[in-house]
Design a protein around this motif. Sequence first.
Motif, PDB file in Angstrom:
ATOM      1  N   THR A 189       8.921  29.278  65.326  1.00 50.00           N
ATOM      2  CA  THR A 189      10.130  30.102  65.351  1.00 50.00           C
ATOM      3  C   THR A 189      11.251  29.304  66.008  1.00 50.00           C
ATOM      4  N   PRO A 190      12.505  29.636  65.695  1.00 55.60           N
ATOM      5  CA  PRO A 190      13.635  28.860  66.227  1.00 55.60           C
ATOM      6  C   PRO A 190      13.671  28.855  67.751  1.00 55.60           C
ATOM      7  N   VAL A 191      14.073  27.722  68.314  1.00 60.83           N
ATOM      8  CA  VAL A 191      14.251  27.578  69.753  1.00 60.83           C
ATOM      9  C   VAL A 191      15.715  27.258  70.007  1.00 60.83           C
ATOM     10  N   PRO A 192      16.395  27.999  70.892  1.00 58.48           N
ATOM     11  CA  PRO A 192      17.825  27.749  71.136  1.00 58.48           C
ATOM     12  C   PRO A 192      18.051  26.367  71.726  1.00 58.48           C
ATOM     13  N   SER A 193      19.181  25.779  71.404  1.00 59.69           N
ATOM     14  CA  SER A 193      19.500  24.445  71.919  1.00 59.69           C
ATOM     15  C   SER A 193      19.707  24.471  73.424  1.00 59.69           C
ATOM     16  N   GLU A 194      20.242  25.583  73.943  1.00 63.86           N
ATOM     17  CA  GLU A 194      20.419  25.750  75.384  1.00 63.86           C
ATOM     18  C   GLU A 194      19.582  26.940  75.826  1.00 63.86           C
ATOM     19  N   ALA A 195      18.405  26.691  76.378  1.00 66.29           N
ATOM     20  CA  ALA A 195      17.477  27.761  76.723  1.00 66.29           C
ATOM     21  C   ALA A 195      17.884  28.531  77.969  1.00 66.29           C
ATOM     22  N   GLY A 196      18.683  27.930  78.845  1.00 67.14           N
ATOM     23  CA  GLY A 196      19.036  28.594  80.088  1.00 67.14           C
ATOM     24  C   GLY A 196      17.912  28.460  81.109  1.00 67.14           C
ATOM     25  N   ARG A 197      18.028  29.198  82.201  1.00 68.55           N
ATOM     26  CA  ARG A 197      17.027  29.103  83.263  1.00 68.55           C
ATOM     27  C   ARG A 197      16.180  30.373  83.298  1.00 68.55           C
ATOM     28  N   PHE A 198      15.024  30.250  83.952  1.00 69.72           N
ATOM     29  CA  PHE A 198      14.137  31.405  84.115  1.00 69.72           C
ATOM     30  C   PHE A 198      14.461  32.122  85.416  1.00 69.72           C
ATOM     31  N   ASP A 199      14.521  33.451  85.350  1.00 69.43           N
ATOM     32  CA  ASP A 199      14.908  34.281  86.502  1.00 69.43           C
ATOM     33  C   ASP A 199      13.687  34.549  87.385  1.00 69.43           C
ATOM     34  N   VAL A 200      13.411  33.619  88.318  1.00 71.18           N
ATOM     35  CA  VAL A 200      12.242  33.751  89.192  1.00 71.18           C
ATOM     36  C   VAL A 200      12.387  34.971  90.097  1.00 71.18           C
ATOM     37  N   PHE A 201      13.565  35.157  90.669  1.00 74.11           N
ATOM     38  CA  PHE A 201      13.771  36.306  91.561  1.00 74.11           C
ATOM     39  C   PHE A 201      13.572  37.618  90.810  1.00 74.11           C
ATOM     40  N   GLY A 202      14.044  37.678  89.576  1.00 69.72           N
ATOM     41  CA  GLY A 202      13.858  38.886  88.782  1.00 69.72           C
ATOM     42  C   GLY A 202      12.404  39.191  88.523  1.00 69.72           C
ATOM     43  N   ALA A 203      11.601  38.147  88.241  1.00 68.89           N
ATOM     44  CA  ALA A 203      10.170  38.348  87.987  1.00 68.89           C
ATOM     45  C   ALA A 203       9.454  38.821  89.249  1.00 68.89           C
ATOM     46  N   LEU A 204       9.759  38.185  90.392  1.00 71.41           N
ATOM     47  CA  LEU A 204       9.114  38.581  91.643  1.00 71.41           C
ATOM     48  C   LEU A 204       9.531  39.980  92.070  1.00 71.41           C
ATOM     49  N   GLY A 205      10.817  40.299  91.911  1.00 71.06           N
ATOM     50  CA  GLY A 205      11.304  41.620  92.295  1.00 71.06           C
ATOM     51  C   GLY A 205      10.679  42.727  91.470  1.00 71.06           C
ATOM     52  N   LEU A 206      10.596  42.521  90.158  1.00 68.24           N
ATOM     53  CA  LEU A 206       9.987  43.526  89.294  1.00 68.24           C
ATOM     54  C   LEU A 206       8.517  43.716  89.649  1.00 68.24           C
ATOM     55  N   SER A 207       7.806  42.633  89.899  1.00 67.34           N
ATOM     56  CA  SER A 207       6.389  42.720  90.254  1.00 67.34           C
ATOM     57  C   SER A 207       6.190  43.506  91.544  1.00 67.34           C
ATOM     58  N   LEU A 208       6.984  43.203  92.561  1.00 66.68           N
ATOM     59  CA  LEU A 208       6.852  43.893  93.847  1.00 66.68           C
ATOM     60  C   LEU A 208       7.170  45.375  93.713  1.00 66.68           C
ATOM     61  N   ALA A 209       8.225  45.712  92.970  1.00 67.93           N
ATOM     62  CA  ALA A 209       8.609  47.113  92.815  1.00 67.93           C
ATOM     63  C   ALA A 209       7.520  47.914  92.097  1.00 67.93           C
ATOM     64  N   LEU A 210       6.962  47.357  91.035  1.00 68.03           N
ATOM     65  CA  LEU A 210       5.925  48.068  90.278  1.00 68.03           C
ATOM     66  C   LEU A 210       4.633  48.197  91.079  1.00 68.03           C
ATOM     67  N   VAL A 211       4.212  47.133  91.741  1.00 66.49           N
ATOM     68  CA  VAL A 211       2.948  47.160  92.483  1.00 66.49           C
ATOM     69  C   VAL A 211       3.011  48.151  93.624  1.00 66.49           C
ATOM     70  N   THR A 212       4.079  48.142  94.409  1.00 63.19           N
ATOM     71  CA  THR A 212       4.172  49.062  95.547  1.00 63.19           C
ATOM     72  C   THR A 212       4.261  50.514  95.093  1.00 63.19           C
ATOM     73  N   GLY A 213       5.032  50.788  94.050  1.00 63.24           N
ATOM     74  CA  GLY A 213       5.159  52.165  93.564  1.00 63.24           C
ATOM     75  C   GLY A 213       3.856  52.706  93.015  1.00 63.24           C
ATOM     76  N   LEU A 214       3.172  51.921  92.199  1.00 63.15           N
ATOM     77  CA  LEU A 214       1.930  52.402  91.585  1.00 63.15           C
ATOM     78  C   LEU A 214       0.773  52.427  92.580  1.00 63.15           C
ATOM     79  N   LEU A 215       0.773  51.540  93.563  1.00 67.42           N
ATOM     80  CA  LEU A 215      -0.246  51.601  94.612  1.00 67.42           C
ATOM     81  C   LEU A 215      -0.101  52.890  95.414  1.00 67.42           C
ATOM     82  N   ALA A 216       1.131  53.286  95.701  1.00 71.76           N
ATOM     83  CA  ALA A 216       1.370  54.533  96.433  1.00 71.76           C
ATOM     84  C   ALA A 216       0.897  55.735  95.626  1.00 71.76           C
ATOM     85  N   ILE A 217       1.153  55.737  94.313  1.00 68.74           N
ATOM     86  CA  ILE A 217       0.746  56.868  93.470  1.00 68.74           C
ATOM     87  C   ILE A 217      -0.773  56.962  93.376  1.00 68.74           C
TER      88      ILE A 217
END
Length: 479
Positions: A189-217
């Motif tokens: 499949t096509p790959v963009p010429s400028e891929a940009g960067r990966f949002d590490v903070f976004g991945a870690l933040g989403l993981s922490l928010a989901l894990v803490t919320g579902l662990l509490a439930i």
Amino acid sequence: MDGTSTTGFAGRTIWVLVFAGIVTTVMSTLVIPLLGELPALLGTSPSNASWVVTVTLLSGAVATPVTGRLGDMYGARRMLLVCTIPLVVGSFLCAMSSSLAPMLIGRALQGAGFGIVPLGISALRSLVPPARLGSAIALMSSSLGIGGALGLPLAAAVIQFTSWRMLFWGVGFLSVLVAVLIAWLVRDTPVPSEAGRFDVFGALGLSLALVTGLLAISKGGDWGWTSATVLTLFAVSIVVFVVWGRWELRSAAPLVDLRVARGNRVLVTNIVATLIGFSMYFQALLVPQIRMLPEATGYGLGQSMVVMGLWCAPAGLLMMAISPVGARLTTLRGPRATLCVGCLMIAVSYASSVFLMGSTWGLMVITCVIAAGIGLAYGAIPTLIMGAVPPTQISSANSVNTLLRSVGGTASAAVAGVVLAQMSVDFAGTVIPSENGFLTGMLIGAATALLAAAATMTIRRASPVDRDGTRPATSASRL
């Protein structure tokens, strides 16, 4: 390439990716027939054992936007192949597990492969002709429900006639087959010429928010809903979600582009997708247990795993068969009408549990109507999304939508586990869910689906979107 070759290539691509999606989502319901035995098999408590389901959905909720973003950066086909690795490793690890910790690690790895579905949708957009794209995406989207429904009878038959470990060996080898088919039959499949960067903070933040919320439930009943630990987990989850959302809105290369979800049609469709994801898992978690509980309980049906699986199988087949009906209804009345009909079917079927839950045929009617409703709803959702955003934002919009479906399903597994654990009775020295616990879970599913139907009716009409992303000044198209 001539027309015949193009048609054949498109057909192979569609069915390979749909098969990959079904194998992936089979993981979500794979262990449900084992739920009653898992505490003894793994030497743990029932509430801890319920995380064997929850951790897979949680891992999938986190992995979906991560793999989606990486697919945009490095190509969907390449990431499809990468996603098969945790599926294979996780399946084989579960097959060799005898305690809770390695089982949870293996199940989390299986969930990490859930990104195959949105990646498949992205690949279809690049590889399938426009004339077949709508129906192909609807079928790929429906694989989220089809795999979950087919996982029950498959798991029941394997467990009944062989060792439960063969269940995981089997899906591990199926995952290997998926990897081979993608490598062999799906083109780059096509790959963009400028891929940009990966949002590490976004991945870690989403993981922490989901894990803490579902662990509490999931652990609130054991630890106490007003305990400092549970309240702290809820607070952390909420705060992290808020911070994460603000970060994603301001980021130039966000993990999840929340900006595409601001409009009414996309925002409400995402809310509906979350509610459907939450609603659908109640019947998948509850009905098998009702069927297999002893008749002496007064509400169990005393069925073996194989018999239970055979009675559940028609729902999965019906969900697959309903796709053409949904496509025709969408053509005639629009995707909003199809989505609303699907939600209402789910709600009415759950509500009928008050009268039908105590019989074998009644439960089959419930599961089949719910399956048909899910098939209609999941087929309509991508059409609504694609008709509401410019072509350049379709991948991001579908990634957000798939994430929210996964979040809904993950929360559902946690809530169902809490309801059954809190509403349990002693039967012959064994603690089992009560009839009221099962009925409460089914009615929660009904209320959630009804709320989804009401939300669907607030989706606004919109003008068609041009290929360049602008909206022409024409009359509004039918939803």
